[in-house]
Design a protein around this motif. Sequence first.
Motif, PDB file in Angstrom:
ATOM      1  N   THR A 114       2.062  47.247 -56.757  1.00 22.09           N
ATOM      2  CA  THR A 114       1.420  46.182 -57.517  1.00 22.09           C
ATOM      3  C   THR A 114       2.074  45.998 -58.876  1.00 22.09           C
ATOM      4  O   THR A 114       2.153  44.882 -59.390  1.00 22.09           O
ATOM      5  CB  THR A 114      -0.081  46.472 -57.690  1.00 22.09           C
ATOM      6  OG1 THR A 114      -0.260  47.784 -58.232  1.00 22.09           O
ATOM      7  CG2 THR A 114      -0.808  46.391 -56.362  1.00 22.09           C
ATOM      8  N   GLU A 117       5.205  44.086 -58.360  1.00 21.36           N
ATOM      9  CA  GLU A 117       4.899  42.684 -58.054  1.00 21.36           C
ATOM     10  C   GLU A 117       4.390  41.914 -59.261  1.00 21.36           C
ATOM     11  O   GLU A 117       4.171  40.713 -59.174  1.00 21.36           O
ATOM     12  CB  GLU A 117       3.865  42.615 -56.930  1.00 21.36           C
ATOM     13  CG  GLU A 117       4.417  43.036 -55.572  1.00 21.36           C
ATOM     14  CD  GLU A 117       3.358  43.021 -54.491  1.00 21.36           C
ATOM     15  OE1 GLU A 117       2.155  43.125 -54.845  1.00 21.36           O
ATOM     16  OE2 GLU A 117       3.716  42.889 -53.314  1.00 21.36           O
ATOM     17  N   ALA A 119       1.924  43.452 -61.842  1.00 18.77           N
ATOM     18  CA  ALA A 119       0.722  43.934 -62.518  1.00 18.77           C
ATOM     19  C   ALA A 119       1.053  44.313 -63.968  1.00 18.77           C
ATOM     20  O   ALA A 119       2.178  44.709 -64.282  1.00 18.77           O
ATOM     21  CB  ALA A 119       0.139  45.139 -61.777  1.00 18.77           C
ATOM     22  N   ASN A 182      -9.861  42.925 -56.491  1.00 21.34           N
ATOM     23  CA  ASN A 182      -8.401  42.892 -56.386  1.00 21.34           C
ATOM     24  C   ASN A 182      -7.746  43.422 -57.656  1.00 21.34           C
ATOM     25  O   ASN A 182      -6.785  44.190 -57.613  1.00 21.34           O
ATOM     26  CB  ASN A 182      -7.925  41.467 -56.094  1.00 21.34           C
ATOM     27  CG  ASN A 182      -8.224  41.046 -54.668  1.00 21.34           C
ATOM     28  OD1 ASN A 182      -8.195  41.869 -53.773  1.00 21.34           O
ATOM     29  ND2 ASN A 182      -8.531  39.787 -54.468  1.00 21.34           N
ATOM     30  N   GLY A 187      -3.732  44.578 -58.493  1.00 16.62           N
ATOM     31  CA  GLY A 187      -2.907  43.582 -57.830  1.00 16.62           C
ATOM     32  C   GLY A 187      -3.728  42.393 -57.400  1.00 16.62           C
ATOM     33  O   GLY A 187      -4.959  42.446 -57.362  1.00 16.62           O
ATOM     34  N   THR A 191      -5.436  43.618 -49.743  1.00 19.77           N
ATOM     35  CA  THR A 191      -4.932  44.761 -48.992  1.00 19.77           C
ATOM     36  C   THR A 191      -5.808  44.997 -47.775  1.00 19.77           C
ATOM     37  O   THR A 191      -7.033  45.061 -47.888  1.00 19.77           O
ATOM     38  CB  THR A 191      -4.923  46.027 -49.874  1.00 19.77           C
ATOM     39  OG1 THR A 191      -4.186  45.740 -51.064  1.00 19.77           O
ATOM     40  CG2 THR A 191      -4.264  47.186 -49.149  1.00 19.77           C
TER      41      THR A 191
END
Length: 404
Positions: A114, A117, A119, A182, A187, A191
């Motif tokens: 995360t 990506e 975070a 989330n 993230g 999931t």
Amino acid sequence: MADSDPLVLLRQAIAAKQPIVPTASSDPSTSAVDLAQATHLAFPESSLALPISTATRFVTGDQPVDLRSIYFAWLNRERAIPDYNAAATALNDSLPEGAGVRNLGFVGRLDLITWLEGASDSEYIRPLAGDEGDAAAAPGGAAAAAKVGGAAAAAQARAGKGTMDPRLASIYSGERKMGDRNTALRGIKPTDFSHVRKLAVPFLTKKPHASHSSSSQTMALNQKAPGKRPDPIILLSPSASALLRLSNARSFLQEGRFVPPDTSSSTASMLHLQRSMPGIDPTRPLRFILVEGPEQFKPEYWNRVVAVFTTGQAWQFKNYKWSNPNELFKHVLGVYVGWRGEQAPDNVRGWGHRVLSTGVDRWMGEGHDASRFRDKEVVEQIWKAIEVNMNNKGWRRDAAPTSI
């Protein structure tokens, strides 16, 4: 320093969708090699190549994680825990002695992915050298500006509602905003934890003093009130080569259309289907329970098994009440589903007339529904054989056989 930090380079490359290339040379323009042979991780857009054994700021168990392990975790971010562990073991077996990837725990791996990506923070990543010192050494600088900005934002949020006391605005600026589930998982990407339930079932069923059933499969199999006809059971083959699995059984047996089992990502361990059988109960449809194995069976459940789907592999029957196929199919109807035009395996033909051998047309892909018109014919043949067998075994409108 941030320009050459492995984690920063990796995160920037991911955000910009730039290539990240494992190489066997320090030259960033060198072609890619397999991760097991790589000595460097190259970022061609940045003209940098870092040794793949470089320690990063990602720390677990007080030990920094190397760049190879970080990159491996990113490559396998979509894999379930068992698949990720298996891939890590396979890679370690092919690496030289002394080299290997760290097998990150579930929480640590989720935190890393995360953060990569996008975070905002991570509890496992140490700040870059100088970040904490700069912030602490300049109370009147960036930190103070952030507080002032937060206070101004809080005051502005009340525009039209009267002027907020500056001290109260300063307090509001220090509030910690609550997030949803989330953001709590660090993230924005949902999931899927559905695979965890299937992995947990064997452990939960071993608890002798559990106050409730350990799985929905056991609950459904055990639904039998006094005087009520229990639901018949159909056993499917757990073999990966089986054309009929839980993922596509509903489409085939209830809707009359075959689709390959790998077109669905379902992880269900049980399935319910309804089918009208006027020869047994003309007033209401029967509900069938479909499972791929008898792990949750009690001895009396075997009297409710009305069909066993098989691929011809005898290992399927290892944990059955009757592990010998010839004995099994004296009690239960066998069904083999193969490709139309292909001969059934020798085992299936050797088991004789007690195993119904059928074939479906090969899958041509989505959009070729017109070629599936014969699927319903095969399905009706299977259900007719099941109904005849159930009648012979003693299934009635209000009762099931006590022995098969």
